[in-house]
Design a protein around this motif. Structure first.
Motif, PDB file in Angstrom:
ATOM      1  N   ASN A  79     -32.122   1.144  57.735  1.00 50.71           N
ATOM      2  CA  ASN A  79     -31.372   0.284  57.171  1.00 50.71           C
ATOM      3  C   ASN A  79     -29.613   0.003  56.300  1.00 50.71           C
ATOM      4  OD1 ASN A  79     -34.012  -2.590  57.271  1.00 50.71           O
ATOM      5  ND2 ASN A  79     -34.741  -1.308  55.728  1.00 50.71           N
ATOM      6  N   ASN A  80     -29.428  -0.390  56.533  1.00 47.89           N
ATOM      7  CA  ASN A  80     -27.891  -0.350  56.086  1.00 47.89           C
ATOM      8  C   ASN A  80     -27.740  -0.765  54.260  1.00 47.89           C
ATOM      9  OD1 ASN A  80     -27.451   1.026  58.263  1.00 47.89           O
ATOM     10  ND2 ASN A  80     -26.537  -1.868  59.124  1.00 47.89           N
ATOM     11  N   SER A  81     -27.091   0.511  54.163  1.00 48.21           N
ATOM     12  CA  SER A  81     -26.440   0.499  52.552  1.00 48.21           C
ATOM     13  C   SER A  81     -24.978  -0.801  52.745  1.00 48.21           C
ATOM     14  CB  SER A  81     -25.526   1.383  51.761  1.00 48.21           C
ATOM     15  OG  SER A  81     -26.583   2.526  51.907  1.00 48.21           O
ATOM     16  N   SER A  82     -24.864  -2.070  51.262  1.00 47.66           N
ATOM     17  CA  SER A  82     -23.692  -2.901  50.843  1.00 47.66           C
ATOM     18  C   SER A  82     -23.139  -2.341  50.607  1.00 47.66           C
ATOM     19  CB  SER A  82     -24.561  -3.604  51.792  1.00 47.66           C
ATOM     20  OG  SER A  82     -25.592  -4.114  49.874  1.00 47.66           O
ATOM     21  N   SER A  83     -21.694  -3.302  50.254  1.00 53.75           N
ATOM     22  CA  SER A  83     -20.999  -3.301  49.246  1.00 53.75           C
ATOM     23  C   SER A  83     -20.057  -4.167  49.401  1.00 53.75           C
ATOM     24  CB  SER A  83     -20.018  -2.108  49.707  1.00 53.75           C
ATOM     25  OG  SER A  83     -18.951  -2.031  50.963  1.00 53.75           O
ATOM     26  N   SER A  84     -19.117  -4.622  48.234  1.00 51.62           N
ATOM     27  CA  SER A  84     -18.521  -5.471  47.866  1.00 51.62           C
ATOM     28  C   SER A  84     -17.405  -4.939  46.502  1.00 51.62           C
ATOM     29  CB  SER A  84     -19.842  -6.909  47.755  1.00 51.62           C
ATOM     30  OG  SER A  84     -19.932  -6.986  46.331  1.00 51.62           O
ATOM     31  N   SER A  85     -16.802  -6.029  46.545  1.00 51.77           N
ATOM     32  CA  SER A  85     -15.615  -6.209  45.880  1.00 51.77           C
ATOM     33  C   SER A  85     -15.467  -7.485  44.700  1.00 51.77           C
ATOM     34  CB  SER A  85     -14.266  -6.385  46.700  1.00 51.77           C
ATOM     35  OG  SER A  85     -14.737  -4.407  46.635  1.00 51.77           O
ATOM     36  N   GLU A  86     -14.472  -7.367  43.821  1.00 48.95           N
ATOM     37  CA  GLU A  86     -15.207  -8.571  42.509  1.00 48.95           C
ATOM     38  C   GLU A  86     -13.485  -8.236  41.948  1.00 48.95           C
ATOM     39  OE1 GLU A  86     -18.149  -9.022  40.265  1.00 48.95           O
ATOM     40  OE2 GLU A  86     -19.615  -9.608  41.916  1.00 48.95           O
ATOM     41  N   THR A  87     -12.685  -9.230  41.803  1.00 52.34           N
ATOM     42  CA  THR A  87     -11.661  -9.377  40.820  1.00 52.34           C
ATOM     43  C   THR A  87     -11.514  -9.956  39.466  1.00 52.34           C
ATOM     44  OG1 THR A  87      -9.835  -9.008  42.851  1.00 52.34           O
ATOM     45  CG2 THR A  87      -8.977  -9.412  40.389  1.00 52.34           C
ATOM     46  N   ALA A  88     -11.900  -9.980  38.494  1.00 51.47           N
ATOM     47  CA  ALA A  88     -12.167 -10.278  37.280  1.00 51.47           C
ATOM     48  C   ALA A  88     -10.698  -9.994  36.728  1.00 51.47           C
ATOM     49  CB  ALA A  88     -12.920  -9.995  36.763  1.00 51.47           C
ATOM     50  N   THR A  89     -10.212 -11.205  35.527  1.00 48.19           N
ATOM     51  CA  THR A  89      -9.260 -11.037  34.663  1.00 48.19           C
ATOM     52  C   THR A  89      -9.502 -11.951  32.872  1.00 48.19           C
ATOM     53  OG1 THR A  89      -7.441 -11.519  35.995  1.00 48.19           O
ATOM     54  CG2 THR A  89      -6.851 -11.586  33.680  1.00 48.19           C
ATOM     55  N   SER A  90     -10.163 -10.451  32.186  1.00 47.27           N
ATOM     56  CA  SER A  90     -10.951 -11.514  30.622  1.00 47.27           C
ATOM     57  C   SER A  90      -9.634 -10.547  29.594  1.00 47.27           C
ATOM     58  CB  SER A  90     -11.742 -10.673  30.755  1.00 47.27           C
ATOM     59  OG  SER A  90     -12.898 -10.819  29.432  1.00 47.27           O
ATOM     60  N   CYS A  91      -9.314 -11.551  28.179  1.00 49.71           N
ATOM     61  CA  CYS A  91      -9.129 -11.302  27.273  1.00 49.71           C
ATOM     62  C   CYS A  91     -10.321  -9.795  26.761  1.00 49.71           C
ATOM     63  CB  CYS A  91      -9.249 -12.335  26.594  1.00 49.71           C
ATOM     64  SG  CYS A  91      -7.592 -14.152  27.041  1.00 49.71           S
ATOM     65  N   ASP A  92      -9.315  -9.214  26.197  1.00 48.13           N
ATOM     66  CA  ASP A  92      -9.452  -8.295  25.400  1.00 48.13           C
ATOM     67  C   ASP A  92     -10.890  -7.274  25.488  1.00 48.13           C
ATOM     68  OD1 ASP A  92      -7.728  -9.025  23.404  1.00 48.13           O
ATOM     69  OD2 ASP A  92      -8.863 -10.434  22.486  1.00 48.13           O
ATOM     70  N   SER A  93     -11.765  -7.890  26.361  1.00 43.50           N
ATOM     71  CA  SER A  93     -12.852  -6.804  26.912  1.00 43.50           C
ATOM     72  C   SER A  93     -13.340  -8.060  28.242  1.00 43.50           C
ATOM     73  CB  SER A  93     -14.299  -7.020  25.375  1.00 43.50           C
ATOM     74  OG  SER A  93     -14.763  -7.346  25.479  1.00 43.50           O
ATOM     75  N   LEU A  94     -14.610  -7.309  28.277  1.00 46.08           N
ATOM     76  CA  LEU A  94     -16.084  -8.009  29.662  1.00 46.08           C
ATOM     77  C   LEU A  94     -17.112  -7.166  29.533  1.00 46.08           C
ATOM     78  CD1 LEU A  94     -15.866  -9.825  31.490  1.00 46.08           C
ATOM     79  CD2 LEU A  94     -15.497  -8.166  33.956  1.00 46.08           C
ATOM     80  N   VAL A  95     -18.171  -8.346  29.254  1.00 48.46           N
ATOM     81  CA  VAL A  95     -19.128  -7.355  29.488  1.00 48.46           C
ATOM     82  C   VAL A  95     -19.746  -7.581  31.063  1.00 48.46           C
ATOM     83  CG1 VAL A  95     -21.930  -8.077  29.072  1.00 48.46           C
ATOM     84  CG2 VAL A  95     -20.302  -8.075  27.194  1.00 48.46           C
ATOM     85  N   TRP A  96     -20.024  -6.616  31.919  1.00 45.60           N
ATOM     86  CA  TRP A  96     -20.164  -6.239  32.970  1.00 45.60           C
ATOM     87  C   TRP A  96     -21.006  -5.870  33.239  1.00 45.60           C
ATOM     88  CZ3 TRP A  96     -18.746  -2.781  37.703  1.00 45.60           C
ATOM     89  CH2 TRP A  96     -18.855  -3.591  38.857  1.00 45.60           C
ATOM     90  N   ASN A  97     -22.520  -6.356  33.685  1.00 45.17           N
ATOM     91  CA  ASN A  97     -23.463  -6.204  34.047  1.00 45.17           C
ATOM     92  C   ASN A  97     -23.749  -4.350  32.661  1.00 45.17           C
ATOM     93  OD1 ASN A  97     -24.320  -6.722  37.143  1.00 45.17           O
ATOM     94  ND2 ASN A  97     -22.059  -4.774  37.317  1.00 45.17           N
ATOM     95  N   GLY A  98     -24.284  -5.146  31.524  1.00 46.04           N
ATOM     96  CA  GLY A  98     -24.425  -5.134  30.392  1.00 46.04           C
ATOM     97  C   GLY A  98     -23.975  -4.042  29.770  1.00 46.04           C
ATOM     98  N   VAL A  99     -22.127  -3.747  30.396  1.00 47.06           N
ATOM     99  CA  VAL A  99     -21.277  -2.355  29.530  1.00 47.06           C
ATOM    100  C   VAL A  99     -20.438  -3.558  29.504  1.00 47.06           C
ATOM    101  CG1 VAL A  99     -19.973  -0.374  30.188  1.00 47.06           C
ATOM    102  CG2 VAL A  99     -22.304  -0.888  31.281  1.00 47.06           C
TER     103      VAL A  99
END
Length: 220
Positions: A79-99
């Motif tokens: 079975n193969n691993s997978s990968s993807s990319s995301e682009t985000a722009t935020s003001c001051d901070s961003l909560v991503w996956n709990g961080v």
């Protein structure tokens, strides 16, 4: 077919001189061994020094301790691993996956995909900052600031957007000085000089001055 066991066969023949010749055969039959192994792996699997990266059935033949073949069949699922990319722009901070991230950059989060292998997500993050500024103003009676009329001294806040689309907060420290009106009643004979002007008849006169705060002071 003979299984693995000690088997003694006896054969009676005549020797060259016409007497009985008895031959005993002590026979041991050892069986070959066959083993099936099922493996599910992510991306690749190392088996006996060989790396396999494709699903399939693979066979290795060894020599068992009894000198016979030992055949091992590997039933391999990759079975193969997978990968993807995301682009985000935020003001001051961003909560991503709990961080919480407050600095632009490239960040990686690894979880598990639907087939149980690594799913790597890369975030290309841009952080734009909010801005703030302060103003001080003094006005007579009232001040219109950003479309709102203020008649009382105090601290006021106006929030708009800055050039990067984030909050721009402006704080106004406002002082309101009030204009004043005073009435003076004078009785005089024949004439009266007030502020350099001679008056000879009864009348109501309005004079406007500027007080110490720079506001109107009306005297009548």
């Amino acid at each position: 077919f003979y299984s693995s066991a000690n088997i003694i066969f006896t054969s009676n023949t005549l020797s060259s001189v016409g007497c009985d010749s008895i031959v005993n055969l002590d026979l041991i039959i050892n069986n070959s061994i066959s083993v099936d192994t099922t493996i599910i792996a992510c991306d690749s699997y190392d088996w006996d020094g060989v790396t396999y990266d494709s699903t399939g059935q693979y066979v290795n033949i060894y020599t068992a301790v009894n000198g016979c073949d030992s055949t091992v069949t590997l039933d391999l699922t990759i079975n193969n691993s997978s990968s993807s990319s995301e682009t985000a722009t935020s003001c001051d901070s961003l909560v991503w996956n709990g961080v919480t991230y407050d600095t632009g950059g490239s960040y990686t989060y690894i979880t598990t995909n639907s087939v149980g292998c690594d799913s790597t997500v890369t975030l290309d993050l841009t952080i734009n900052n909010s801005s703030s500024s302060s103003q001080t103003a003094t006005a007579c009676d009232s001040l219109v600031w950003n479309g709102v009329t203020y008649t009382t001294s105090g601290s006021y806040t106006y929030v708009t957007s800055n050039s990067v689309g984030c909050d721009s907060t402006v704080n106004l420290d406002l002082t309101i000085n009030n204009s004043s009106t005073n009435s003076v009643s004078i009785n005089s004979c024949d004439s009266y000089v007030w502020n350099g002007i001679t008056y000879t008849s009864s009348t109501t006169i309005f004079n406007r001055f500027t007080d110490l705060n720079g506001c109107d002071s009306t005297v009548n």
